[in-house]
Scaffold this motif. Structure first.
Motif, PDB file in Angstrom:
ATOM      1  N   ARG A 124       0.816  -1.214   0.000  1.00  0.00           N
ATOM      2  CA  ARG A 124       0.000   0.000   0.000  1.00  0.00           C
ATOM      3  C   ARG A 124       0.853   1.269   0.000  1.00  0.00           C
ATOM      4  N   LYS A 125       2.035   1.223   0.626  1.00  0.00           N
ATOM      5  CA  LYS A 125       2.930   2.372   0.675  1.00  0.00           C
ATOM      6  C   LYS A 125       4.366   1.894   0.506  1.00  0.00           C
ATOM      7  N   ILE A 126       5.186   2.674  -0.195  1.00  0.00           N
ATOM      8  CA  ILE A 126       6.608   2.377  -0.325  1.00  0.00           C
ATOM      9  C   ILE A 126       7.366   3.678  -0.125  1.00  0.00           C
ATOM     10  N   ASN A 127       8.390   3.626   0.718  1.00  0.00           N
ATOM     11  CA  ASN A 127       9.138   4.823   1.055  1.00  0.00           C
ATOM     12  C   ASN A 127      10.629   4.497   1.108  1.00  0.00           C
ATOM     13  N   VAL A 128      11.451   5.261   0.376  1.00  0.00           N
ATOM     14  CA  VAL A 128      12.904   5.112   0.415  1.00  0.00           C
ATOM     15  C   VAL A 128      13.468   6.306   1.178  1.00  0.00           C
ATOM     16  N   GLN A 129      14.076   6.034   2.328  1.00  0.00           N
ATOM     17  CA  GLN A 129      14.693   7.081   3.136  1.00  0.00           C
ATOM     18  C   GLN A 129      16.202   7.056   2.945  1.00  0.00           C
ATOM     19  N   HIS A 130      16.789   8.236   2.794  1.00  0.00           N
ATOM     20  CA  HIS A 130      18.214   8.401   2.524  1.00  0.00           C
ATOM     21  C   HIS A 130      18.857   9.089   3.726  1.00  0.00           C
ATOM     22  N   TYR A 131      19.829   8.407   4.351  1.00  0.00           N
ATOM     23  CA  TYR A 131      20.501   8.928   5.542  1.00  0.00           C
ATOM     24  C   TYR A 131      21.982   9.192   5.239  1.00  0.00           C
ATOM     25  N   ARG A 132      22.497  10.258   5.838  1.00  0.00           N
ATOM     26  CA  ARG A 132      23.936  10.553   5.775  1.00  0.00           C
ATOM     27  C   ARG A 132      24.382  11.012   7.163  1.00  0.00           C
ATOM     28  N   ASP A 133      25.383  10.347   7.683  1.00  0.00           N
ATOM     29  CA  ASP A 133      25.882  10.643   9.028  1.00  0.00           C
ATOM     30  C   ASP A 133      24.751  10.574  10.061  1.00  0.00           C
ATOM     31  N   GLY A 134      23.852   9.615   9.860  1.00  0.00           N
ATOM     32  CA  GLY A 134      22.773   9.398  10.810  1.00  0.00           C
ATOM     33  C   GLY A 134      21.603  10.337  10.681  1.00  0.00           C
ATOM     34  N   LYS A 135      21.622  11.247   9.710  1.00  0.00           N
ATOM     35  CA  LYS A 135      20.537  12.210   9.535  1.00  0.00           C
ATOM     36  C   LYS A 135      19.763  11.930   8.252  1.00  0.00           C
ATOM     37  N   LEU A 136      18.441  12.039   8.337  1.00  0.00           N
ATOM     38  CA  LEU A 136      17.586  11.842   7.173  1.00  0.00           C
ATOM     39  C   LEU A 136      17.747  13.034   6.230  1.00  0.00           C
ATOM     40  N   ILE A 137      18.118  12.747   4.965  1.00  0.00           N
ATOM     41  CA  ILE A 137      18.321  13.813   3.970  1.00  0.00           C
ATOM     42  C   ILE A 137      17.053  14.039   3.160  1.00  0.00           C
ATOM     43  N   HIS A 138      16.490  12.970   2.613  1.00  0.00           N
ATOM     44  CA  HIS A 138      15.264  13.100   1.826  1.00  0.00           C
ATOM     45  C   HIS A 138      14.618  11.731   1.665  1.00  0.00           C
ATOM     46  N   GLU A 139      13.433  11.733   1.043  1.00  0.00           N
ATOM     47  CA  GLU A 139      12.677  10.508   0.829  1.00  0.00           C
ATOM     48  C   GLU A 139      12.166  10.451  -0.605  1.00  0.00           C
ATOM     49  N   ILE A 140      12.038   9.241  -1.121  1.00  0.00           N
ATOM     50  CA  ILE A 140      11.329   8.970  -2.369  1.00  0.00           C
ATOM     51  C   ILE A 140      10.182   8.052  -1.983  1.00  0.00           C
ATOM     52  N   ARG A 141       8.928   8.504  -2.155  1.00  0.00           N
ATOM     53  CA  ARG A 141       7.832   7.732  -1.580  1.00  0.00           C
ATOM     54  C   ARG A 141       6.588   7.787  -2.447  1.00  0.00           C
ATOM     55  N   ASP A 142       5.751   6.788  -2.230  1.00  0.00           N
ATOM     56  CA  ASP A 142       4.403   6.761  -2.784  1.00  0.00           C
ATOM     57  C   ASP A 142       3.496   6.216  -1.683  1.00  0.00           C
ATOM     58  N   ASP A 143       2.667   7.094  -1.124  1.00  0.00           N
ATOM     59  CA  ASP A 143       1.793   6.705  -0.026  1.00  0.00           C
ATOM     60  C   ASP A 143       0.481   6.093  -0.493  1.00  0.00           C
ATOM     61  N   HIS A 144       0.319   5.953  -1.813  1.00  0.00           N
ATOM     62  CA  HIS A 144      -0.893   5.331  -2.362  1.00  0.00           C
ATOM     63  C   HIS A 144      -0.498   4.317  -3.436  1.00  0.00           C
ATOM     64  N   TYR A 145       0.491   3.504  -3.143  1.00  0.00           N
ATOM     65  CA  TYR A 145       1.028   2.569  -4.132  1.00  0.00           C
ATOM     66  C   TYR A 145      -0.045   1.596  -4.613  1.00  0.00           C
ATOM     67  N   ASP A 146      -0.022   1.309  -5.910  1.00  0.00           N
ATOM     68  CA  ASP A 146      -0.949   0.354  -6.516  1.00  0.00           C
ATOM     69  C   ASP A 146      -0.155  -0.530  -7.466  1.00  0.00           C
ATOM     70  N   PHE A 147      -0.159  -1.824  -7.228  1.00  0.00           N
ATOM     71  CA  PHE A 147       0.573  -2.765  -8.077  1.00  0.00           C
ATOM     72  C   PHE A 147       0.150  -2.682  -9.536  1.00  0.00           C
ATOM     73  N   ASN A 148      -1.088  -2.288  -9.779  1.00  0.00           N
ATOM     74  CA  ASN A 148      -1.596  -2.225 -11.146  1.00  0.00           C
ATOM     75  C   ASN A 148      -1.175  -0.960 -11.886  1.00  0.00           C
ATOM     76  N   LEU A 149      -0.396  -0.119 -11.235  1.00  0.00           N
ATOM     77  CA  LEU A 149       0.127   1.068 -11.911  1.00  0.00           C
ATOM     78  C   LEU A 149       1.617   1.153 -11.629  1.00  0.00           C
ATOM     79  N   GLN A 150       2.398   0.435 -12.426  1.00  0.00           N
ATOM     80  CA  GLN A 150       3.843   0.433 -12.260  1.00  0.00           C
ATOM     81  C   GLN A 150       4.450   1.372 -13.288  1.00  0.00           C
ATOM     82  N   GLU A 151       5.244   2.320 -12.795  1.00  0.00           N
ATOM     83  CA  GLU A 151       5.772   3.334 -13.701  1.00  0.00           C
ATOM     84  C   GLU A 151       7.113   3.847 -13.193  1.00  0.00           C
ATOM     85  N   THR A 152       8.046   4.047 -14.115  1.00  0.00           N
ATOM     86  CA  THR A 152       9.302   4.712 -13.793  1.00  0.00           C
ATOM     87  C   THR A 152       9.062   6.217 -13.773  1.00  0.00           C
ATOM     88  N   ARG A 153       9.440   6.866 -12.691  1.00  0.00           N
ATOM     89  CA  ARG A 153       9.141   8.284 -12.524  1.00  0.00           C
ATOM     90  C   ARG A 153      10.417   9.095 -12.377  1.00  0.00           C
TER      91      ARG A 153
END
Length: 500
Positions: free
Chosen positions: A395-424
């Motif tokens: 239902r949700k997929i989130n990629v968190q990026h950390y550097r020196d223990g701190k969160l830098i940014h995220e790549i996420r989809d909070d409404h993921y649907d297997f039937n809509l797969q797309e490179t963005r």
């Protein structure tokens, strides 16, 4: 409720609105933002983005009303709904919100603006706009997440805005990407060429859902080339049939799948692991930035392609014969950087993933530790596109990026649907360095399942991975997957190893 009156006014408004759309299309790929929500009723949704505004046009084969809704989960409860119709040369547009599976309530704060409407032939067409984000808590906020669009039609006009007639079975849902980072297409280089990978006369089974796999030989080149643009070719009339397609590269001994064109057999395609491109309804052409390309024709590059096509045939028609696929553009003039695909997340083979049944929001995590990126990333890389991937329970997929223990940014989809797969494409390139760490978190809904869901290749199995397009290509950067240890699983399940 908004309305426009009279044919002259309606024509004038159409001209005023469509002219900017045509001008915009010269500079962006907005003309590709179109999706067939339903083939039977010929429901078509078009849209374009202009700053903080989004412009829609919905049309359907009806003389009654056509409605769409922005749903948090594909159902009516919680949906932000807009309906339009033309009655006695007057166009009406009304906004609603639904709290349950019943007639929706009128939205007292109507943030939709009627632009035009008309009946022509046997179709009703309504144009309107709204802000991506409004101040109304009943309104859906449009982001780069997957959006679930519910639709409904009725052959009769409502007697008034507050009495929206029941749609009966003329309803459905589609997932689309309304807001993405796609920009205008560049002029093709003078030496650019292309090849097509089209399925050949596939007799689509009359099942609701079919996954069809077709293999293709990799073209022969005098020297390596750079792939830089992927066009999707959908056979005319099959816009609702072809739900999504995934292009995958294979390496090694591929003799057993050469010439394959049949219902997908995952076991036969185990050596095909490199997802090169994914398309789904609502998506347009995907183009790499001008300074990067995907190398093909080298010693370590794929020696076979296959396309997995998802056919959606809810009407169980037996007469579909499909010839859809991709047109891939390439150039022999190599660009500044070789792109590649890196995937990270949770290992899904064996006991790598176990999701209990009847869980509404169960989370699993795949961790890429700094020790791994110190080895895999030889120099700074830049990530410019992402393909987030789970299966039916995700239902949700989130990629968190950390550097020196701190969160830098995220790549996420909070409404993921297997039937809509797309490179963005990402809105901006992200720099990854040696020692950076990543956490891929997936949220699953397994309500109704009676058994544990394991990780695996099948659609009823699960995955939690992210495929990232990056440059420059790194020889040691292929994947970074993690899973709990065997001892952890044994302890969690309360087992003793001696009894296993």
């Amino acid at each position: 409720m908004a309305e426009t009156k009279g044919k002259l006014l309606r024509t004038t408004v159409i001209l005023c609105i469509l002219f900017p759309l045509a001008v915009k299309a010269q500079n962006t790929i907005d003309e590709n933002h179109v999706v067939v929500l339903n083939q039977e009723y010929d429901i078509i949704l078009k849209w374009r983005i202009a700053g903080d505004d989004i412009f829609f046009e919905m049309s359907a084969k009806t003389y009654g009303y056509v409605a769409i809704g922005f749903s948090p989960n594909g159902g009516m409860p919680g949906s932000d709904i807009v309906a339009g119709w033309v009655k006695n040369d007057v166009t009406f547009l009304s906004a609603y919100h639904a709290t349950k599976f019943a007639k929706p309530d009128i939205d007292l704060s109507n943030d939709y603006e009627l632009l035009y409407g008309f009946e022509e032939g046997n179709k009703t067409t309504i144009g309107f706009s709204r802000k991506l984000q409004t101040c109304d808590t009943n309104d859906y906020t449009i982001t780069s997440d997957t959006s679930r669009i519910i639709w409904a039609v009725n052959d009769n006009d409502p007697p008034n805005s507050g009495d929206l007639l029941y749609h009966g079975t003329a309803r459905g849902v589609r997932s689309v990407i309304l807001l993405d980072a796609a920009t205008k297409l560049n002029e093709l280089p003078n030496d650019a060429n292309s090849f097509e990978l089209l399925v050949s006369n596939v007799s689509v089974p009359n099942d609701d859902t079919t996954y069809w796999c077709t293999s293709f030989a990799v073209p022969k080149f005098e020297k390596p080339v750079h792939l830089f643009r992927f066009d999707t070719i959908i056979q005319k009339g099959h816009e609702a049939l072809v739900h999504h397609m995934v292009l995958v590269g294979c390496r090694g001994n591929v003799s057993s799948i050469t010439g394959w064109s049949n219902i997908c057999d995952r076991d036969k395609f185990m050596q095909c692991t490199e997802i090169l491109y994914a398309w789904a309804i609502g998506a347009g052409t995907f183009e790499f930035p001008e300074h990067v390309g995907l190398l093909l024709g080298g010693e370590n590059d794929p020696n076979l392609f296959f396309i997995e096509t998802h056919y959606d045939n809810p009407g169980h028609r037996p007469d579909f014969v499909d010839n859809s696929g991709f047109r891939i553009h390439y150039t022999p003039t190599l660009r500044q950087y070789d792109a590649d695909i890196w995937f990270l997340g949770e290992a899904f083979i064996g006991m790598g993933q176990m999701i209990p049944p009847n869980e509404p929001d169960f989370k699993t995590h795949g961790i890429c530790f700094g020790d791994c990126t110190k080895v895999g990333i030889g120099e700074d890389i830049k990530v410019f596109a992402a393909f987030l991937h789970g299966h039916l329970a995700a239902r949700k997929i989130n990629v968190q990026h950390y550097r020196d223990g701190k969160l830098i940014h995220e790549i996420r989809d909070d409404h993921y649907d297997f039937n809509l797969q797309e490179t963005r494409l990402l809105t901006k390139e992200r720099i990854f360095k040696q020692g950076d760490e990543f956490v891929v978190t997936c949220s699953y809904n397994t309500m109704g399942r009676t058994n544990i869901t394991f990780g695996g290749e099948g659609t009823t199995d699960e995955m939690c991975v992210a495929f990232l397009y990056y440059y420059p290509r790194q020889p040691k950067l292929y994947n970074c997957l993690s899973s709990p240890s065997e001892t952890s699983f044994i302890n969690i399940l309360g087992l003793h190893k001696d009894n296993m």
